[in-house]
Write a protein that holds these residues in place. Structure first.
Motif, PDB file in Angstrom:
ATOM      1  N   ILE A   1     -69.809 -25.022 -19.624  1.00  0.00           N
ATOM      2  CA  ILE A   1     -70.888 -24.048 -19.843  1.00  0.00           C
ATOM      3  C   ILE A   1     -72.234 -24.544 -19.352  1.00  0.00           C
ATOM      4  CG2 ILE A   1     -69.711 -23.025 -21.824  1.00  0.00           C
ATOM      5  CD1 ILE A   1     -71.799 -24.566 -23.588  1.00  0.00           C
ATOM      6  N   ASP A   2     -72.257 -25.756 -18.796  1.00  0.00           N
ATOM      7  CA  ASP A   2     -73.554 -26.360 -18.452  1.00  0.00           C
ATOM      8  C   ASP A   2     -74.403 -25.461 -17.554  1.00  0.00           C
ATOM      9  OD1 ASP A   2     -73.169 -29.880 -18.720  1.00  0.00           O
ATOM     10  OD2 ASP A   2     -71.700 -28.377 -19.330  1.00  0.00           O
ATOM     11  N   GLY A   3     -73.744 -24.823 -16.599  1.00  0.00           N
ATOM     12  CA  GLY A   3     -74.494 -24.007 -15.652  1.00  0.00           C
ATOM     13  C   GLY A   3     -75.240 -22.855 -16.293  1.00  0.00           C
ATOM     14  N   LEU A   4     -74.813 -22.467 -17.516  1.00  0.00           N
ATOM     15  CA  LEU A   4     -75.491 -21.361 -18.199  1.00  0.00           C
ATOM     16  C   LEU A   4     -76.927 -21.709 -18.556  1.00  0.00           C
ATOM     17  CD1 LEU A   4     -72.798 -20.100 -20.727  1.00  0.00           C
ATOM     18  CD2 LEU A   4     -73.572 -18.964 -18.631  1.00  0.00           C
ATOM     19  N   PHE A   5     -77.251 -23.010 -18.572  1.00  0.00           N
ATOM     20  CA  PHE A   5     -78.580 -23.396 -19.046  1.00  0.00           C
ATOM     21  C   PHE A   5     -79.550 -23.707 -17.907  1.00  0.00           C
ATOM     22  CE2 PHE A   5     -77.058 -23.081 -23.192  1.00  0.00           C
ATOM     23  CZ  PHE A   5     -75.768 -23.562 -23.206  1.00  0.00           C
ATOM     24  N   ALA A   6     -79.097 -23.542 -16.683  1.00  0.00           N
ATOM     25  CA  ALA A   6     -79.964 -23.802 -15.537  1.00  0.00           C
ATOM     26  C   ALA A   6     -80.462 -22.486 -14.970  1.00  0.00           C
ATOM     27  CB  ALA A   6     -79.204 -24.582 -14.473  1.00  0.00           C
ATOM     28  N   GLN A   7     -81.718 -22.416 -14.605  1.00  0.00           N
ATOM     29  CA  GLN A   7     -82.374 -21.184 -14.139  1.00  0.00           C
ATOM     30  C   GLN A   7     -82.004 -20.037 -15.073  1.00  0.00           C
ATOM     31  OE1 GLN A   7     -81.938 -20.262  -9.943  1.00  0.00           O
ATOM     32  NE2 GLN A   7     -83.298 -21.937  -9.351  1.00  0.00           N
ATOM     33  N   SER A   8     -82.132 -20.315 -16.360  1.00  0.00           N
ATOM     34  CA  SER A   8     -81.554 -19.360 -17.300  1.00  0.00           C
ATOM     35  C   SER A   8     -82.218 -19.426 -18.665  1.00  0.00           C
ATOM     36  CB  SER A   8     -80.059 -19.652 -17.407  1.00  0.00           C
ATOM     37  OG  SER A   8     -79.428 -18.610 -18.103  1.00  0.00           O
ATOM     38  N   ASN A   9     -81.599 -18.766 -19.622  1.00  0.00           N
ATOM     39  CA  ASN A   9     -82.213 -18.629 -20.944  1.00  0.00           C
ATOM     40  C   ASN A   9     -81.168 -18.495 -22.037  1.00  0.00           C
ATOM     41  OD1 ASN A   9     -81.284 -16.077 -20.325  1.00  0.00           O
ATOM     42  ND2 ASN A   9     -83.303 -15.123 -20.211  1.00  0.00           N
ATOM     43  N   PHE A  10     -80.206 -19.422 -22.027  1.00  0.00           N
ATOM     44  CA  PHE A  10     -79.171 -19.377 -23.049  1.00  0.00           C
ATOM     45  C   PHE A  10     -79.381 -20.389 -24.162  1.00  0.00           C
ATOM     46  CE2 PHE A  10     -76.232 -16.230 -21.598  1.00  0.00           C
ATOM     47  CZ  PHE A  10     -76.424 -16.141 -20.235  1.00  0.00           C
ATOM     48  N   GLY A  11     -80.359 -21.241 -24.025  1.00  0.00           N
ATOM     49  CA  GLY A  11     -80.585 -22.242 -25.068  1.00  0.00           C
ATOM     50  C   GLY A  11     -81.692 -23.179 -24.650  1.00  0.00           C
ATOM     51  N   ILE A  12     -81.967 -24.154 -25.495  1.00  0.00           N
ATOM     52  CA  ILE A  12     -83.000 -25.146 -25.205  1.00  0.00           C
ATOM     53  C   ILE A  12     -82.304 -26.497 -25.051  1.00  0.00           C
ATOM     54  CG2 ILE A  12     -85.057 -26.307 -26.073  1.00  0.00           C
ATOM     55  CD1 ILE A  12     -85.779 -23.764 -27.574  1.00  0.00           C
ATOM     56  N   VAL A  13     -82.374 -27.046 -23.843  1.00  0.00           N
ATOM     57  CA  VAL A  13     -81.715 -28.323 -23.576  1.00  0.00           C
ATOM     58  C   VAL A  13     -82.557 -29.449 -24.153  1.00  0.00           C
ATOM     59  CG1 VAL A  13     -80.896 -29.887 -21.777  1.00  0.00           C
ATOM     60  CG2 VAL A  13     -80.621 -27.413 -21.499  1.00  0.00           C
ATOM     61  N   THR A  14     -81.944 -30.287 -24.975  1.00  0.00           N
ATOM     62  CA  THR A  14     -82.686 -31.367 -25.633  1.00  0.00           C
ATOM     63  C   THR A  14     -82.281 -32.756 -25.152  1.00  0.00           C
ATOM     64  OG1 THR A  14     -81.105 -31.148 -27.449  1.00  0.00           O
ATOM     65  CG2 THR A  14     -83.236 -30.074 -27.732  1.00  0.00           C
ATOM     66  N   LYS A  15     -81.176 -32.863 -24.452  1.00  0.00           N
ATOM     67  CA  LYS A  15     -80.781 -34.148 -23.851  1.00  0.00           C
ATOM     68  C   LYS A  15     -79.966 -33.836 -22.602  1.00  0.00           C
ATOM     69  CE  LYS A  15     -80.258 -36.872 -28.143  1.00  0.00           C
ATOM     70  NZ  LYS A  15     -80.618 -35.800 -29.101  1.00  0.00           N
ATOM     71  N   MET A  16     -80.053 -34.717 -21.618  1.00  0.00           N
ATOM     72  CA  MET A  16     -79.256 -34.535 -20.416  1.00  0.00           C
ATOM     73  C   MET A  16     -78.953 -35.893 -19.815  1.00  0.00           C
ATOM     74  SD  MET A  16     -80.335 -31.409 -17.952  1.00  0.00           S
ATOM     75  CE  MET A  16     -79.209 -31.043 -16.609  1.00  0.00           C
ATOM     76  N   GLY A  17     -77.706 -36.068 -19.365  1.00  0.00           N
ATOM     77  CA  GLY A  17     -77.329 -37.311 -18.706  1.00  0.00           C
ATOM     78  C   GLY A  17     -77.379 -37.118 -17.206  1.00  0.00           C
ATOM     79  N   PHE A  18     -77.727 -38.179 -16.492  1.00  0.00           N
ATOM     80  CA  PHE A  18     -77.794 -38.117 -15.031  1.00  0.00           C
ATOM     81  C   PHE A  18     -77.134 -39.338 -14.412  1.00  0.00           C
ATOM     82  CE2 PHE A  18     -80.393 -34.449 -14.479  1.00  0.00           C
ATOM     83  CZ  PHE A  18     -81.152 -34.373 -15.627  1.00  0.00           C
ATOM     84  N   TYR A  19     -76.343 -39.099 -13.381  1.00  0.00           N
ATOM     85  CA  TYR A  19     -75.844 -40.204 -12.568  1.00  0.00           C
ATOM     86  C   TYR A  19     -77.024 -40.762 -11.784  1.00  0.00           C
ATOM     87  CZ  TYR A  19     -71.266 -37.932 -13.200  1.00  0.00           C
ATOM     88  OH  TYR A  19     -70.128 -37.345 -13.703  1.00  0.00           O
ATOM     89  N   LEU A  20     -77.111 -42.083 -11.722  1.00  0.00           N
ATOM     90  CA  LEU A  20     -78.130 -42.729 -10.902  1.00  0.00           C
ATOM     91  C   LEU A  20     -77.444 -43.518  -9.792  1.00  0.00           C
ATOM     92  CD1 LEU A  20     -80.482 -44.130 -13.705  1.00  0.00           C
ATOM     93  CD2 LEU A  20     -80.722 -42.007 -12.418  1.00  0.00           C
ATOM     94  N   MET A  21     -78.156 -43.671  -8.684  1.00  0.00           N
ATOM     95  CA  MET A  21     -77.598 -44.453  -7.594  1.00  0.00           C
ATOM     96  C   MET A  21     -77.890 -45.922  -7.859  1.00  0.00           C
ATOM     97  SD  MET A  21     -78.203 -43.610  -3.621  1.00  0.00           S
ATOM     98  CE  MET A  21     -78.033 -44.838  -2.348  1.00  0.00           C
ATOM     99  N   PRO A  22     -76.922 -46.796  -7.638  1.00  0.00           N
ATOM    100  CA  PRO A  22     -77.256 -48.221  -7.731  1.00  0.00           C
ATOM    101  C   PRO A  22     -78.289 -48.541  -6.656  1.00  0.00           C
ATOM    102  CG  PRO A  22     -74.885 -47.892  -7.495  1.00  0.00           C
ATOM    103  CD  PRO A  22     -75.523 -46.567  -7.256  1.00  0.00           C
ATOM    104  N   MET A  23     -79.233 -49.410  -6.973  1.00  0.00           N
ATOM    105  CA  MET A  23     -80.211 -49.811  -5.968  1.00  0.00           C
ATOM    106  C   MET A  23     -79.487 -50.527  -4.839  1.00  0.00           C
ATOM    107  SD  MET A  23     -83.329 -50.085  -4.870  1.00  0.00           S
ATOM    108  CE  MET A  23     -84.381 -49.663  -6.249  1.00  0.00           C
ATOM    109  N   PRO A  24     -79.542 -50.001  -3.620  1.00  0.00           N
ATOM    110  CA  PRO A  24     -78.849 -50.691  -2.524  1.00  0.00           C
ATOM    111  C   PRO A  24     -79.585 -51.971  -2.145  1.00  0.00           C
ATOM    112  CG  PRO A  24     -79.842 -48.619  -1.768  1.00  0.00           C
ATOM    113  CD  PRO A  24     -80.216 -48.782  -3.191  1.00  0.00           C
TER     114      PRO A  24
END
Lengths: 116, 540
Positions: free
Chosen positions: B216-239
């Motif tokens: 359901i994650d996509g429901l909260f992007a460019q949208s109005n289904f809730g208030i996101v309070t935490k989000m995880g992100f993949y980071l790139m290792p520093m090359p």
């Protein structure tokens, strides 16, 4: 120092510390400025930064373009620009720069920038 | 004091008292002066009745406070408008879509909850900015690189939830796609965790995005289904290294095989974001170079005419700067492979080695480098384009509204889109922003984005002209099957209306979900054209 003056010292220290906590802090102003303002209003890195380059054109040599080089900034002008924005510079909210942090920035910029 | 629509003064006062009880009175802003701080600094409707303005703002510090705010809003029918850092300039900033909404300012929720050098991820709250995340990484000497937008003062949460994009390797440039797991306060005040976060004590919330069942994650992007309070992100290792190399090709038609080959390299993850340009390309602000403008005349030159133009000149038709991330061995090998493959298709392509950097950069080098965006170093230097500069000195802008058209990643796609944009500008009485030598950018790895910046002012008549141009661009692109990917609230209804396949079946599907998930219609009414049922006949 006699015993009587020693007993007064902690109270005096507390009062002066409380006064310092309430009055604007140039040191904190510098820290807040370097968090929120310097990325546009600092010196070149590597090219001219947007706020500084805009002011270079605007002032055309009549005034320093780097804000911390100014010695004539009016406190009310600083408050107005931070809270209302100016041209492409957006306004800043209280959750970004609180009222007391704004006074610290005013203190920093009106103390002559890096002069503490 | 402005009121939310259909809310009495008494109810609004009661709601404000409840907000104060939830977050403390210092963090509820309702005076005219305080609420003005939430205006869109770049509004294309500035000072007009249509300008979208809040009625109040409330700044929670915890998820529990967000829940309290949502429950209060439901009790009194108060529309809320959550913002993360509120720096989404050109796309509405901190102002709500519906005037009279109460802005939920999440800037105080600024914890970096977890960051891992082992599994290369970060879990953050909405108020964390890219500057904050970068500083956190530098202070701890972590071997991590963040893909960020330019400017970098926005929020990973906020930026990804508006489908924002960056500048490094393909898998990281789409910020929403690079997220893994989120926590949301629903419109009814419940806390939901997506993906593996739905499993109690999960150890892989930021490692595997899907959990089980429909995501359901996509429901909260460019949208109005809730208030996101935490989000995880993949980071790139520093090359260990970053390297650039430039390819120049002589002919106009060389762009076709060049794009095809660079796309192979990009999709094979052999290069980072390609950066296409032409020495003959003009500027979005000042228009075509004089010699190209002459070529354009009242129409559009043919390719043969463009080839003849180039044959008389000594600069290449096109250039692409490739970027390589990895170790010494791999960056050199990928550049060598790129040169070999491109030479096979375009034998007279010219290659020039660029810069080779050892990473991480020192603090001093990081401040001075020209590659900030490519290396995940946040900056605000991009504002140079729009602040008072030699091109705008006499008439500096008060802001701008960005328009990015989603264009096929081919030479034909680029040529068609730049022509549509140029002809639209001319049609509306503006200097063309593009010309036959303009190039889109490669923010999203699988397509091009052709961008322009429409100026905004403190003059309603000038803003009216800007709005007319913007709407005409949407129209003319849509007619050719080209959509815009993101826009400011002033144009969201109109833009969503162009995504009309099968009688707007996508929007109708979203509306059914909205009615079920947010029955009182309190979360960001109207965001990206999605109105609650009670407002739909008026605004849909």
């Amino acid at each position: 120092m006699n015993r009587q003056s020693l007993s007064l010292l902690p109270i005096a220290a507390f009062v002066s510390f409380a006064a310092m906590a309430q009055s604007p802090s140039v040191q904190n102003g510098k820290a807040v400025y370097e968090t929120w303002c310097v990325h546009c209003h600092g010196e070149a890195a590597p090219g001219p930064l947007p706020g500084t380059s805009a002011l270079e054109i605007r002032y055309n040599g009549a005034l320093p373009a780097v804000l911390t080089d100014r010695t004539d900034l009016a406190p009310e002008y600083i408050r107005t620009v931070v809270r209302n924005g100016l041209f492409s510079m957006p306004r800043s909210r209280k959750t970004e720069i609180s009222d007391s942090e704004l006074e610290d920035i005013v203190a920093y910029l009106t103390a002559g920038g890096d002069n503490e | 004091m402005a009121l939310p629509p259909n809310v009495s003064e008494a109810d609004f006062a009661a709601a404000l008292r409840e907000f104060q009880s939830a977050v403390g009175s210092d963090w509820v802003f309702h005076s005219d002066e305080e609420v003005a701080l939430y205006r869109d600094s770049y509004s294309i409707e500035r000072d007009e009745p249509e300008e979208r303005v809040a009625s109040a703002a409330v700044a929670p510090a915890t998820v529990e406070e967000v829940q309290e705010i949502v429950r209060t809003a439901n009790r009194y029918g108060i529309p809320l408008y959550p913002i993360s850092t509120g720096r989404n300039l050109t796309y509405g900033g901190s102002a709500p879509t519906l005037s009279g909404s109460v802005v939920v300012d999440l800037k105080r929720m600024n914890r970096i909850i977890e960051i891992s050098e082992e599994n290369n991820f970060a879990l953050v709250e909405p108020g964390v900015s890219y500057f904050d995340l970068y500083k956190h990484i530098q202070e701890r000497g972590l071997r991590l690189m963040v893909d960020l937008p330019d400017p970098g003062w926005g929020s990973p949460v906020g930026n990804s939830l508006d489908h924002g994009l960056g500048y490094t390797m393909g898998p990281f440039r789409d910020h929403f796609s690079a997220h893994c797991g989120m926590e949301v306060v629903t419109a009814e005040g419940e806390v939901v965790r997506t993906g593996m976060g739905a499993l109690e004590d999960s150890k892989t919330w930021q490692a595997y995005p899907y959990g089980v069942g429909p995501t359901i994650d996509g429901l909260f992007a460019q949208s109005n289904f809730g208030i996101v309070t935490k989000m995880g992100f993949y980071l790139m290792p520093m090359p260990e290294n970053f390297m650039t190399g430039t390819v120049s090709v002589p002919r106009y038609r060389d762009l076709e095989p060049l794009i095809a080959e660079v796309s192979y390299l990009e999709d094979s993850l052999m290069t980072g974001m390609p950066n296409y340009s032409s020495p003959y390309g003009g500027s979005r602000i000042t228009g075509p170079l004089p010699e190209v403008d002459a070529l354009m005349g009242d129409g559009w030159p043919t390719i043969d005419e463009l080839e003849a133009f180039l044959a008389d000149r000594d600069q290449p038709a096109w250039q692409v700067r490739l970027s390589f991330y990895g170790a010494q061995e791999t960056v050199h090998a990928n550049w060598a492979a790129a040169k070999r493959r491109i030479s096979k298709l375009i034998p007279d392509a010219v290659f020039e080695d660029g810069d080779l950097l050892d990473l991480p950069l020192s603090a001093e080098d990081a401040e001075q480098t020209h590659y900030k965006r490519e290396l995940g170093i946040p900056a605000l230097e991009i504002f140079r384009i729009v602040t008072r500069n030699p091109n705008t000195a006499n008439e500096p802008w008060h802001g701008h509204a960005d328009l990015f058209a989603v264009v096929p990643r081919t030479a034909q796609g680029a040529w068609q889109a730049t022509r549509i944009m140029a002809e639209t500008y001319r049609e509306m009485g503006w200097i063309p922003a593009t010309d036959p030598f303009s190039m889109p950018v490669c923010y999203y790895p699988r397509n091009f984005m052709l961008s322009t910046l429409v100026p905004t002012w403190d003059d309603p008549e000038k803003n009216r002209r800007s709005r007319e141009l913007y709407l005409k661009l949407i129209d003319n692109f849509a007619e050719q099957g080209i959509g815009i990917y993101r826009t400011t609230p002033a144009f969201q209804d109109y833009l969503v209306g162009t995504y009309a396949y099968n009688d707007h079946s996508l929007l109708r599907f979203q509306e059914k979900l909205k009615d079920s998930i947010d029955p009182n219609g309190i979360i960001s009414p109207g965001r990206y054209g999605l109105w609650p049922e009670k407002m739909r006949s008026r605004n849909g």
